[in-house]
Write an enzyme that holds these catalytic residues in place. Structure first.
Site, short mmCIF file in Angstrom:
data_model
loop_
_atom_site.label_atom_id
_atom_site.label_comp_id
_atom_site.label_asym_id
_atom_site.label_seq_id
_atom_site.Cartn_x
_atom_site.Cartn_y
_atom_site.Cartn_z
N VAL A 111 0.83 -1.21 0.00
CA VAL A 111 0.00 0.00 0.00
C VAL A 111 0.86 1.27 0.00
O VAL A 111 0.65 2.18 -0.81
CB VAL A 111 -0.97 -0.02 1.22
CG1 VAL A 111 -1.74 1.28 1.31
CG2 VAL A 111 -1.92 -1.21 1.12
N LYS A 151 -7.02 -1.34 9.20
CA LYS A 151 -8.32 -1.60 9.85
C LYS A 151 -8.19 -2.21 11.23
O LYS A 151 -9.05 -2.01 12.09
CB LYS A 151 -9.25 -2.46 8.99
CG LYS A 151 -8.61 -3.69 8.37
CD LYS A 151 -8.18 -3.35 6.98
CE LYS A 151 -6.98 -4.11 6.54
NZ LYS A 151 -7.16 -5.02 5.45
N GLU A 179 -10.36 5.96 4.95
CA GLU A 179 -11.19 5.43 3.86
C GLU A 179 -10.67 4.07 3.38
O GLU A 179 -11.46 3.15 3.11
CB GLU A 179 -11.20 6.42 2.69
CG GLU A 179 -12.03 6.00 1.51
CD GLU A 179 -13.49 5.80 1.86
OE1 GLU A 179 -14.16 6.78 2.21
OE2 GLU A 179 -13.97 4.65 1.81
N VAL A 196 -11.55 0.15 4.89
CA VAL A 196 -12.69 -0.74 4.57
C VAL A 196 -12.97 -0.63 3.07
O VAL A 196 -13.18 0.47 2.55
CB VAL A 196 -13.97 -0.35 5.33
CG1 VAL A 196 -15.06 -1.39 5.11
CG2 VAL A 196 -13.71 -0.16 6.82
N GLY A 200 -10.97 -1.14 0.56
CA GLY A 200 -9.83 -0.75 -0.28
C GLY A 200 -10.14 0.49 -1.11
O GLY A 200 -10.33 1.58 -0.58
N GLY A 243 -0.46 -9.38 -3.31
CA GLY A 243 -0.40 -8.36 -2.26
C GLY A 243 -1.74 -8.08 -1.61
O GLY A 243 -1.93 -7.06 -0.96
N GLU A 291 -3.34 -10.32 4.22
CA GLU A 291 -2.69 -9.70 5.39
C GLU A 291 -1.36 -10.40 5.64
O GLU A 291 -1.14 -11.53 5.18
CB GLU A 291 -3.60 -9.85 6.62
CG GLU A 291 -4.90 -9.09 6.53
CD GLU A 291 -4.72 -7.59 6.30
OE1 GLU A 291 -4.06 -6.93 7.11
OE2 GLU A 291 -5.22 -7.08 5.29
N LYS A 343 -13.45 -4.62 9.62
CA LYS A 343 -14.14 -3.71 8.69
C LYS A 343 -15.59 -3.51 9.10
O LYS A 343 -16.15 -2.42 8.96
CB LYS A 343 -14.04 -4.27 7.27
CG LYS A 343 -12.60 -4.22 6.74
CD LYS A 343 -12.40 -5.11 5.54
CE LYS A 343 -11.00 -4.95 4.97
NZ LYS A 343 -10.64 -5.95 3.97
P1 NDP Z 1 3.07 -4.83 3.70
O1 NDP Z 1 3.47 -5.94 4.60
O2 NDP Z 1 3.23 -4.99 2.24
O3 NDP Z 1 3.88 -3.51 4.13
C1 NDP Z 1 4.08 -3.12 5.44
C2 NDP Z 1 5.16 -2.05 5.46
O4 NDP Z 1 5.28 -1.54 6.77
C3 NDP Z 1 6.55 -2.56 5.06
O5 NDP Z 1 7.23 -1.57 4.35
C4 NDP Z 1 7.23 -2.79 6.42
O6 NDP Z 1 8.64 -2.64 6.38
C5 NDP Z 1 6.62 -1.67 7.22
N1 NDP Z 1 6.58 -1.97 8.65
C6 NDP Z 1 5.83 -2.92 9.26
N2 NDP Z 1 6.04 -2.89 10.59
C7 NDP Z 1 6.95 -1.91 10.80
C8 NDP Z 1 7.59 -1.40 11.97
N3 NDP Z 1 7.36 -1.90 13.16
N4 NDP Z 1 8.46 -0.38 11.81
C9 NDP Z 1 8.73 0.12 10.59
N5 NDP Z 1 8.16 -0.31 9.46
C10 NDP Z 1 7.28 -1.32 9.57
O7 NDP Z 1 1.56 -4.48 4.09
P2 NDP Z 1 0.44 -3.84 3.15
O8 NDP Z 1 0.99 -2.66 2.45
O9 NDP Z 1 -0.24 -4.90 2.38
O10 NDP Z 1 -0.63 -3.37 4.27
C11 NDP Z 1 -0.41 -2.22 5.05
C12 NDP Z 1 -1.71 -1.88 5.77
O11 NDP Z 1 -2.72 -1.60 4.81
C13 NDP Z 1 -2.27 -3.00 6.63
O12 NDP Z 1 -2.89 -2.45 7.75
C14 NDP Z 1 -3.33 -3.64 5.74
O13 NDP Z 1 -4.34 -4.27 6.48
C15 NDP Z 1 -3.86 -2.41 5.04
N6 NDP Z 1 -4.50 -2.67 3.77
C16 NDP Z 1 -3.88 -3.47 2.83
C17 NDP Z 1 -4.46 -3.66 1.61
C18 NDP Z 1 -3.82 -4.51 0.57
O14 NDP Z 1 -4.46 -4.75 -0.47
N7 NDP Z 1 -2.59 -4.96 0.78
C19 NDP Z 1 -5.76 -3.06 1.27
C20 NDP Z 1 -6.32 -2.23 2.32
C21 NDP Z 1 -5.71 -2.06 3.51
P3 NDP Z 1 9.57 -3.69 5.57
O15 NDP Z 1 9.30 -3.42 4.11
O16 NDP Z 1 10.94 -3.32 5.94
O17 NDP Z 1 9.15 -5.04 6.03
N1 HSE Z 2 -6.35 -8.51 3.28
C1 HSE Z 2 -7.34 -7.60 2.85
C2 HSE Z 2 -8.21 -8.24 1.80
C3 HSE Z 2 -6.72 -6.35 2.31
O1 HSE Z 2 -7.81 -9.29 1.28
O2 HSE Z 2 -9.28 -7.72 1.52
C4 HSE Z 2 -7.72 -5.27 2.02
O3 HSE Z 2 -8.29 -4.78 3.18
#
Ligand code: NDP
Ligand code: HSE
Length: 393
Positions: A11, A93, A117, A120, A122, A175, A178, A193
């Site tokens: 994200v 979330k 936004e 929930v 996406g 991607g 979770e 959500k």
């Molecule tokens: P990722 O695992 O792809 O990315 C997480 C990022 O956060 C990485 O860059 C990671 O670092 C960094 N990170 C995690 N913990 C720490 C920490 N303690 N200190 C510093 N950096 C940290 O997750 P997503 O992007 O998929 O998801 C992020 C959020 O968005 C979550 O809450 C998810 O539920 C929400 N979300 C995700 C969606 C999706 O489609 N993926 C859709 C809607 C919401 P590093 O790269 O070094 O590991």
């Molecule tokens: N893990 C979540 C999903 C990401 O699959 O819908 C979006 O919130």
């Protein structure tokens, strides 16, 4: 707008891409000053850091985007940012479901914005639409397919006959899943959500234990074969009803006729719906998971902050609706292994039910029973989570 990005994964990197590549002229004045990651120094890109103080101690940064996930340290970072007078936008979330009231109140006190936004649906503009609907109506029903990972699993198992594990791997590769995909397949992500959506609708912080939750972990090809014979599609469906000062919420696999919109939701798509007295039913469909759709929702929040969008009413938390667990009922398909037949059938003693033919397993369909009674009976049977699969039919 000067942005500090907490998390540069799926994200966060999408947010960086939209802003740094000027994908819209509206983001020309936005700049991601730094992005926080966990990765050691030698592996990170120039705009990244693994030292949070580089973001929090930079007075130039006025807005924090949190896309790390999890409760800690996301909670501490969000409250730290709000306390420091910075706007916060998050996709997380899990942390919003737990602290929506607290974050909203703190942002109000500090005179900054807290927006979520993307948390929930996406890329689906669901939170704004729900809050907009509430300018005129009391929302009395919320429903939806709120999880892309499980939706991909169910629709690909149905359509292509792929295995559960293959489909989960695809969702992870894309991607969508979770960090710990059990949150997706056991309905925990959907629960977060639904907590957020229902809390907005009832103006009260709804609690996780108030939501009756089943996931899709135990689904098997024999279930899908049976549903196909009924000409129906199964989806992991979340629902809240709000009536007469009470609310009741459930998440469970649910069958839809092939011509219903929910049945047509495939892959990472979500459908989010509400009912209000004057507007009737509204349904929103779009990509509920994935890099750019989710980043789009975050950037839309940033644009609203930048443009000072104040058209939505203040979110208040003075609601006194009570949780009424027995408000929802349904007819349930219950499929179980022969090993646990004695325990399970005893638990459903006294319930009107019809045995159904399912390949290699035992199954029945109940007459309409309260959803809470289904949960109580299955729990009282004391069977393993993989021994039984239920679907509202
Ligand atoms: P990722 O695992 O792809 O990315 C997480 C990022 O956060 C990485 O860059 C990671 O670092 C960094 N990170 C995690 N913990 C720490 C920490 N303690 N200190 C510093 N950096 C940290 O997750 P997503 O992007 O998929 O998801 C992020 C959020 O968005 C979550 O809450 C998810 O539920 C929400 N979300 C995700 C969606 C999706 O489609 N993926 C859709 C809607 C919401 P590093 O790269 O070094 O590991
Ligand atoms: N893990 C979540 C999903 C990401 O699959 O819908 C979006 O919130």
């Amino acid at each position: 707008m000067k942005i500090g990005l907490l998390g540069c994964g799926v994200v966060g990197s999408g947010v960086y891409e939209i802003i740094s590549q000027n994908m819209s002229p509206m983001v020309e004045d936005f700049e991601v000053v730094k992005g926080l990651v966990k990765t050691p120094e030698e592996k990170i890109l120039p705009y990244m850091t693994n030292d949070a103080s580089e973001i929090f101690d930079n007075p130039e940064i006025d807005t924090i985007v949190e896309a790390m996930g999890g409760i800690h340290p996301a909670y501490e970072f969000i409250t730290r940012a709000l306390n420091a007078g910075k706007n916060v936008v998050t996709a997380n979330k899990a942390v919003v479901a737990k602290h929506l009231n607290e974050f909203t109140t703190l942002a109000e006190v500090k005179g900054v914005k807290f927006m979520y936004e993307a948390s929930v649906g996406g890329g689906v503009p669901w939170i704004k639409s729900l809050r907009q609907a509430m300018r005129i109506d009391e929302v009395t029903h919320i429903g939806g397919v709120f999880n892309g990972t499980t939706n991909l699993i169910l629709s690909e198992m149905e359509e292509k006959g792929l295995s559960f594990d293959e489909c989960l791997k695809t969702a992870q590769k894309m991607g969508y899943a979770e960090a710990d995909p059990t949150a997706d397949i056991d309905g925990i992500d959907v629960r977060n959500k639904l907590i957020i959506s229902t809390s907005i609708a009832v103006k009260k912080q709804v609690q996780a234990e108030e939501i009756m939750t089943y996931g899709i972990r135990a689904i098997a090809p024999c279930d899908l074969k049976y549903f196909k014979s009924l000409n129906k599609h199964v989806r992991l469906y979340a629902e809240a009803v709000i009536e007469d000062g009470k609310y009741c919420c459930r998440i469970e696999p649910c069958l839809f006729d092939v011509d219903q919109p929910e049945a047509g939701i495939k892959l990472n798509y979500n459908i989010c719906s509400l009912y209000g007295k004057t507007i009737g039913t509204l349904k929103y469909i779009g990509q509920g998971a994935g890099k750019l759709p989710t980043a789009n929702a975050i950037v839309q929040d940033l644009l609203d902050i930048d443009g000072g969008n104040t058209a939505l009413p203040k979110l208040c938390f003075g609601g006194d609706a009570q949780c009424g667990m027995s408000m929802l009922e349904g007819c349930y398909y219950v499929r179980y292994s022969a090993d646990v037949a004695d325990k399970l059938e005893a638990a459903f003693d006294g319930v009107e039910k019809t045995a159904v033919e399912v390949e290699g397993a035992k199954a029945f369909v109940t007459a309409s029973i309260p959803t809470i009674s289904l949960h109580d009976r299955i729990e009282s049977a004391g069977v393993g989570v993989m021994d039984v699969f239920v679907t509202r039919i």
